[in-house]
Motif scaffolding. Structure first.
Motif, PDB file in Angstrom:
ATOM      1  N   GLU A  53      17.037  22.543  41.339  1.00 45.94           N
ATOM      2  CA  GLU A  53      18.168  21.541  41.840  1.00 45.94           C
ATOM      3  C   GLU A  53      18.485  20.421  41.018  1.00 45.94           C
ATOM      4  OE1 GLU A  53      16.212  20.255  45.499  1.00 45.94           O
ATOM      5  OE2 GLU A  53      16.925  22.208  46.634  1.00 45.94           O
ATOM      6  N   GLU A  54      17.575  19.802  40.160  1.00 46.01           N
ATOM      7  CA  GLU A  54      17.869  19.028  39.217  1.00 46.01           C
ATOM      8  C   GLU A  54      18.914  19.470  38.229  1.00 46.01           C
ATOM      9  OE1 GLU A  54      18.124  15.271  37.227  1.00 46.01           O
ATOM     10  OE2 GLU A  54      17.259  15.687  39.157  1.00 46.01           O
ATOM     11  N   ALA A  55      18.796  20.704  37.726  1.00 44.95           N
ATOM     12  CA  ALA A  55      19.723  21.310  36.809  1.00 44.95           C
ATOM     13  C   ALA A  55      21.043  21.534  37.335  1.00 44.95           C
ATOM     14  CB  ALA A  55      19.025  22.890  36.375  1.00 44.95           C
ATOM     15  N   ALA A  56      20.909  21.923  38.727  1.00 49.35           N
ATOM     16  CA  ALA A  56      22.351  21.940  39.194  1.00 49.35           C
ATOM     17  C   ALA A  56      22.981  20.647  39.367  1.00 49.35           C
ATOM     18  CB  ALA A  56      22.127  22.348  40.518  1.00 49.35           C
ATOM     19  N   LYS A  57      22.254  19.407  39.597  1.00 45.60           N
ATOM     20  CA  LYS A  57      22.925  18.094  39.491  1.00 45.60           C
ATOM     21  C   LYS A  57      23.258  17.869  38.240  1.00 45.60           C
ATOM     22  CE  LYS A  57      19.449  16.296  43.166  1.00 45.60           C
ATOM     23  NZ  LYS A  57      18.500  15.271  43.188  1.00 45.60           N
ATOM     24  N   GLN A  58      22.668  18.143  37.178  1.00 44.18           N
ATOM     25  CA  GLN A  58      23.314  17.873  35.855  1.00 44.18           C
ATOM     26  C   GLN A  58      24.400  18.609  35.470  1.00 44.18           C
ATOM     27  OE1 GLN A  58      19.774  18.366  33.225  1.00 44.18           O
ATOM     28  NE2 GLN A  58      18.727  16.622  34.114  1.00 44.18           N
ATOM     29  N   LEU A  59      24.228  19.929  36.014  1.00 45.21           N
ATOM     30  CA  LEU A  59      25.728  20.804  35.797  1.00 45.21           C
ATOM     31  C   LEU A  59      26.854  20.244  36.456  1.00 45.21           C
ATOM     32  CD1 LEU A  59      25.632  23.753  34.424  1.00 45.21           C
ATOM     33  CD2 LEU A  59      26.430  24.300  36.677  1.00 45.21           C
ATOM     34  N   ILE A  60      26.588  19.687  37.777  1.00 43.66           N
ATOM     35  CA  ILE A  60      27.741  19.185  38.437  1.00 43.66           C
ATOM     36  C   ILE A  60      28.125  17.811  37.801  1.00 43.66           C
ATOM     37  CG2 ILE A  60      27.956  17.877  40.741  1.00 43.66           C
ATOM     38  CD1 ILE A  60      26.300  19.852  41.983  1.00 43.66           C
ATOM     39  N   SER A  61      27.473  17.249  37.011  1.00 45.54           N
ATOM     40  CA  SER A  61      27.799  16.029  36.386  1.00 45.54           C
ATOM     41  C   SER A  61      28.571  16.364  35.255  1.00 45.54           C
ATOM     42  CB  SER A  61      26.581  15.087  35.980  1.00 45.54           C
ATOM     43  OG  SER A  61      26.045  14.516  37.097  1.00 45.54           O
ATOM     44  N   VAL A  62      28.137  17.120  34.400  1.00 46.17           N
ATOM     45  CA  VAL A  62      28.554  17.612  33.405  1.00 46.17           C
ATOM     46  C   VAL A  62      30.033  18.382  33.538  1.00 46.17           C
ATOM     47  CG1 VAL A  62      28.518  19.474  31.461  1.00 46.17           C
ATOM     48  CG2 VAL A  62      26.621  17.924  32.010  1.00 46.17           C
ATOM     49  N   THR A  63      30.019  19.113  34.537  1.00 49.29           N
ATOM     50  CA  THR A  63      31.377  19.692  34.929  1.00 49.29           C
ATOM     51  C   THR A  63      32.393  18.951  35.413  1.00 49.29           C
ATOM     52  OG1 THR A  63      30.188  21.971  35.579  1.00 49.29           O
ATOM     53  CG2 THR A  63      32.485  21.596  36.363  1.00 49.29           C
ATOM     54  N   SER A  64      32.009  17.891  36.087  1.00 51.74           N
ATOM     55  CA  SER A  64      33.051  16.941  36.634  1.00 51.74           C
ATOM     56  C   SER A  64      33.428  15.972  35.558  1.00 51.74           C
ATOM     57  CB  SER A  64      32.195  16.091  37.703  1.00 51.74           C
ATOM     58  OG  SER A  64      31.834  16.855  38.690  1.00 51.74           O
ATOM     59  N   LEU A  65      32.668  15.788  34.542  1.00 52.50           N
ATOM     60  CA  LEU A  65      33.174  14.699  33.555  1.00 52.50           C
ATOM     61  C   LEU A  65      34.161  15.660  32.617  1.00 52.50           C
ATOM     62  CD1 LEU A  65      32.783  12.310  31.929  1.00 52.50           C
ATOM     63  CD2 LEU A  65      30.876  13.526  30.482  1.00 52.50           C
ATOM     64  N   LEU A  66      33.724  17.126  32.492  1.00 50.01           N
ATOM     65  CA  LEU A  66      34.499  17.853  31.687  1.00 50.01           C
ATOM     66  C   LEU A  66      35.890  18.000  32.076  1.00 50.01           C
ATOM     67  CD1 LEU A  66      32.375  21.072  30.487  1.00 50.01           C
ATOM     68  CD2 LEU A  66      33.486  19.024  28.923  1.00 50.01           C
ATOM     69  N   GLN A  67      36.048  18.036  33.328  1.00 56.21           N
ATOM     70  CA  GLN A  67      37.377  18.012  34.111  1.00 56.21           C
ATOM     71  C   GLN A  67      38.077  16.744  33.924  1.00 56.21           C
ATOM     72  OE1 GLN A  67      36.270  19.478  37.992  1.00 56.21           O
ATOM     73  NE2 GLN A  67      36.349  21.656  37.637  1.00 56.21           N
ATOM     74  N   ALA A  68      37.431  15.824  34.204  1.00 56.96           N
ATOM     75  CA  ALA A  68      37.995  14.305  33.876  1.00 56.96           C
ATOM     76  C   ALA A  68      38.695  14.252  32.601  1.00 56.96           C
ATOM     77  CB  ALA A  68      37.250  13.408  34.158  1.00 56.96           C
ATOM     78  N   ILE A  69      38.009  14.737  31.734  1.00 50.60           N
ATOM     79  CA  ILE A  69      38.378  14.435  30.219  1.00 50.60           C
ATOM     80  C   ILE A  69      39.410  15.327  29.935  1.00 50.60           C
ATOM     81  CG2 ILE A  69      37.754  14.932  27.945  1.00 50.60           C
ATOM     82  CD1 ILE A  69      34.848  14.082  28.701  1.00 50.60           C
ATOM     83  N   TYR A  70      39.401  16.596  30.482  1.00 49.81           N
ATOM     84  CA  TYR A  70      40.453  17.660  30.249  1.00 49.81           C
ATOM     85  C   TYR A  70      41.844  17.195  31.003  1.00 49.81           C
ATOM     86  CZ  TYR A  70      42.748  22.191  29.730  1.00 49.81           C
ATOM     87  OH  TYR A  70      43.541  23.390  29.535  1.00 49.81           O
ATOM     88  N   PHE A  71      41.810  16.624  32.178  1.00 50.80           N
ATOM     89  CA  PHE A  71      43.021  16.016  32.816  1.00 50.80           C
ATOM     90  C   PHE A  71      43.512  15.046  31.996  1.00 50.80           C
ATOM     91  CE2 PHE A  71      41.587  18.240  36.923  1.00 50.80           C
ATOM     92  CZ  PHE A  71      42.701  19.200  36.997  1.00 50.80           C
ATOM     93  N   ALA A  72      42.852  13.994  31.927  1.00 53.62           N
ATOM     94  CA  ALA A  72      43.096  12.791  31.069  1.00 53.62           C
ATOM     95  C   ALA A  72      43.800  13.357  29.803  1.00 53.62           C
ATOM     96  CB  ALA A  72      41.953  11.858  30.743  1.00 53.62           C
ATOM     97  N   ALA A  73      43.016  14.193  28.972  1.00 57.42           N
ATOM     98  CA  ALA A  73      43.750  14.732  27.889  1.00 57.42           C
ATOM     99  C   ALA A  73      45.209  15.314  27.903  1.00 57.42           C
ATOM    100  CB  ALA A  73      42.914  15.757  26.959  1.00 57.42           C
ATOM    101  N   ILE A  74      45.428  16.201  29.007  1.00 53.90           N
ATOM    102  CA  ILE A  74      46.471  16.720  29.379  1.00 53.90           C
ATOM    103  C   ILE A  74      47.534  15.634  29.939  1.00 53.90           C
ATOM    104  CG2 ILE A  74      47.877  18.317  31.248  1.00 53.90           C
ATOM    105  CD1 ILE A  74      45.511  19.940  30.897  1.00 53.90           C
TER     106      ILE A  74
END
Length: 154
Positions: free
Chosen positions: A37-58
């Motif tokens: 569950e801790e790994a899933a929380k970290q993965l959710i954070s990383v994935t959300s951050l990647l999407q935000a950065i990608y949308f900002a870049a676009i």
């Protein structure tokens, strides 16, 4: 000897080191759900951050203007540029499934049923987390392709 036997694998009494490793394995088994569950929380954070950065870049790029001028290839490029987001959304959905409540049948008076239930819980969470990691990593493939296309062509 099966996995559930309580006798030591080798003859004789357990040494201090044997007891240490058995206790370590017991602790790891008890903590496995929390670790997943801790790994899933970290993965959710990383994935959300990647999407935000990608949308900002676009958003700050001239991608929309460049794609408007391309004609028929435009839709292929649009799909290619959206693909990382789709893969990361799949990753996010599988990571969230780690926290999805499930019903498990057990009898707390039966060690075999309790072990089986715990194995099902850990197995389910582990499979979802593996899928989440897979889609997270797969999202980087079209991302790299997109960066190359953007730098070389657009």
């Amino acid at each position: 000897m099966s996995e559930g036997d309580s006798e030591p694998v080798r003859g004789g009494s357990l040494t201090k080191l044997d007891r240490f490793w058995l206790e370590t394995a017991r602790g790891a088994a008890k903590e496995s759900v929390a670790a997943l569950e801790e790994a899933a929380k970290q993965l959710i954070s990383v994935t959300s951050l990647l999407q935000a950065i990608y949308f900002a870049a676009i958003s700050f790029s001239d991608l929309k203007g460049a794609l408007a001028a391309e004609g028929e290839i435009r839709w292929a490029l649009v799909l290619l540029f959206v693909l990382p987001v789709v893969l990361w959304l799949l990753s996010l959905s599988y990571a969230v499934l780690v926290f999805k409540p499930e019903s498990y049948r057990t009898n707390l008076s039966s060690p075999d049923l309790a072990r089986s239930m715990y194995g099902e819980i850990v197995g389910y969470k582990h499979r979802q987390l593996q899928r989440a990691h897979l889609f997270l990593v797969l999202g980087f493939v079209p991302l790299v392709v997109n960066i190359v296309i953007y730098l070389a062509w657009i």
